[in-house]
Design an enzyme around this catalytic site. Structure first.
Site, mmCIF file in Angstrom:
data_model
loop_
_atom_site.group_PDB
_atom_site.id
_atom_site.type_symbol
_atom_site.label_atom_id
_atom_site.label_comp_id
_atom_site.label_asym_id
_atom_site.label_seq_id
_atom_site.Cartn_x
_atom_site.Cartn_y
_atom_site.Cartn_z
ATOM 1 N N HIS A 50 4.208 -2.443 -5.602
ATOM 2 C CA HIS A 50 3.592 -1.515 -4.661
ATOM 3 C C HIS A 50 4.088 -0.084 -4.888
ATOM 4 O O HIS A 50 4.898 0.452 -4.129
ATOM 5 C CB HIS A 50 3.857 -1.968 -3.224
ATOM 6 N N HIS A 83 4.743 -10.166 -6.409
ATOM 7 C CA HIS A 83 4.802 -10.709 -5.051
ATOM 8 C C HIS A 83 4.547 -12.211 -4.993
ATOM 9 O O HIS A 83 4.792 -12.843 -3.969
ATOM 10 C CB HIS A 83 3.780 -9.988 -4.165
ATOM 11 N N CYS A 105 8.461 -12.343 -8.972
ATOM 12 C CA CYS A 105 9.906 -12.123 -8.983
ATOM 13 C C CYS A 105 10.624 -13.464 -8.858
ATOM 14 O O CYS A 105 10.274 -14.278 -7.986
ATOM 15 C CB CYS A 105 10.308 -11.210 -7.831
ATOM 16 N N HIS A 133 0.950 -9.283 4.057
ATOM 17 C CA HIS A 133 1.637 -8.840 2.845
ATOM 18 C C HIS A 133 1.426 -9.879 1.746
ATOM 19 O O HIS A 133 1.483 -11.085 2.004
ATOM 20 C CB HIS A 133 3.135 -8.661 3.116
ATOM 21 N N GLU A 135 3.232 -11.052 -0.611
ATOM 22 C CA GLU A 135 4.310 -12.037 -0.762
ATOM 23 C C GLU A 135 4.219 -13.116 0.304
ATOM 24 O O GLU A 135 4.403 -14.306 0.025
ATOM 25 C CB GLU A 135 5.680 -11.358 -0.700
ATOM 26 N N THR A 173 11.253 -11.532 1.213
ATOM 27 C CA THR A 173 12.443 -11.017 0.531
ATOM 28 C C THR A 173 12.726 -9.548 0.797
ATOM 29 O O THR A 173 13.827 -9.073 0.501
ATOM 30 C CB THR A 173 12.327 -11.210 -0.993
ATOM 31 N N CYS A 203 16.380 -10.269 -0.728
ATOM 32 C CA CYS A 203 16.889 -10.110 -2.091
ATOM 33 C C CYS A 203 18.041 -9.113 -2.142
ATOM 34 O O CYS A 203 18.210 -8.270 -1.265
ATOM 35 C CB CYS A 203 15.760 -9.721 -3.039
ATOM 36 N N SER A 232 6.755 -2.515 1.260
ATOM 37 C CA SER A 232 7.518 -3.024 2.395
ATOM 38 C C SER A 232 8.955 -2.530 2.364
ATOM 39 O O SER A 232 9.470 -2.003 3.351
ATOM 40 C CB SER A 232 7.496 -4.557 2.398
ATOM 41 N N SER A 275 10.454 -0.325 -5.897
ATOM 42 C CA SER A 275 9.312 -0.214 -6.814
ATOM 43 C C SER A 275 9.040 1.226 -7.244
ATOM 44 O O SER A 275 8.033 1.502 -7.892
ATOM 45 C CB SER A 275 8.055 -0.811 -6.164
#
EC number: 1.17.7.4
Length: 325
Positions: A50, A83, A105, A133, A135, A173, A203, A232, A275
């Site tokens: 993103h 994602h 990821c 979202h 993910e 995450t 993460c 995010s 990102s």
């Protein structure tokens, strides 16, 4: 100096760590390597990460970003974004004969594996995350039913589950560490037997960048977060700074800076979402210097050394190509 100077004699403080994480580095590398091996077009389902700058850069190299797989011709090469995707999307890709390079990821894949294991054990799963979202959609799509999504403590209070005694939870995450802890605490208070992940799903990069902003913000009277509005983790960094009582803005790059924000500021903090590339950070630093800042200092912080390998299929193709050169 010009009349535009608004941050006269201000100091710039750079958060450490900031910017690209290992998962983003890997995802971008996958698209670039696929383009090198196969040439354009390479189709990418959703934005690879993103960030507008990254997406436009890859588009210029021949990547075609699509919302759904039916926008790619049968047999095309498709990259799944960092994602992650649902099992249904994987099935669709196989049915259409698409050649897939998976840039999910590895830390998102870890959550997918947790979901599969917990559902196989017969547990229903509550996911803490933001509705819509990519993910979250991908993780919810790892199971056919038996999953619930909550975003807030209030959602937990209203949650109705089939078997309160047989629950587990996972998280997106890239959440706010503090917000996720509050929602997880509410889940454990309401469902004392709920099983939590063996290790936090948030993460390392999300945690580290939020911790860095917590150290940065008290030293500043303004924080600029470099990142796109649909990121995010970048939004969470802005929120962390604001919760420390500091004015904070999320910006795509130097062009988005309003000089009025810098009026009278003595210390300007800059960070970047996972990102956002460092080139954008340096452009922001240069713009702030043009507006009057006189010094730049990097805050003490963690030096990250995490790296994720490329998918085995892609690595093999690269090795084969190099052996022929």
């Amino acid at each position: 100096m010009t009349a535009e100077v608004t941050a006269a004699d201000a100091e710039v403080l750079l958060a450490q760590p900031r910017g690209f994480c290992a998962g983003v580095d890997r995802a971008i590398d996958i698209v670039e390597r696929a383009l090198e091996l196969h040439g354009a077009p390479i189709y990418v389902r959703h934005e690879i990460v993103h960030n507008r700058y990254v997406v436009e850069d890859l588009r210029g190299k021949g990547a075609v970003f699509i919302d759904e797989l039916d926008q790619a011709p049968a047999g095309a090469i498709v990259v799944f974004s960092a994602h992650g995707v649902s099992q249904a999307v994987r099935g669709e890709a196989e049915a259409r004969g698409l050649r897939v390079f998976d840039a999910t990821c590895p830390l998102v894949t870890k959550v997918h594996i947790e979901v599969a294991r917990m559902r196989a054990a017969g547990r229903e799963i509550v996911m803490i995350g933001h509705k819509g979202h990519p993910e979250v959609e991908g993780t919810l799509g790892q199971a056919q039913g038996g999953m619930y999504l909550v975003e807030t403590v209030e959602d937990v209070a209203a949650l109705q589950v089939s078997d309160p005694g047989n629950l587990a939870y996972v998280t997106q995450t890239t959440l706010s560490v503090d917000d996720a802890a509050a929602v997880a605490g509410a889940l454990k208070a309401r469902f004392p037997g709920i099983v939590e992940p063996k290790k936090s799903d948030i993460c390392y990069a999300t945690q580290n960048r939020q911790d860095a902003v917590k150290l940065l913000a008290p030293e500043c009277d303004l924080v600029l977060v470099v990142g796109s509005t649909n990121s995010s983790n970048s939004n969470r960094l802005r929120e962390v700074a604001e919760r420390k009582g500091v004015a904070a803005y999320l910006i795509d790059g130097a062009h988005a800076i309003d000089p009025a924000w810098l009026q009278g500021r003595r210390s300007i903090g800059i960070t970047a979402g996972a990102s956002a590339p460092e080139v954008l950070v340096q452009q922001v630093v240069e713009r702030v210097r043009e507006l009057g800042a006189v010094s730049v200092r990097t805050m003490p912080g963690l030096e990250e050394s995490v790296a994720f390998p490329l998918p085995k299929g892609l690595s093999r193709k690269i090795a084969q190509t190099e052996s022929l050169e």
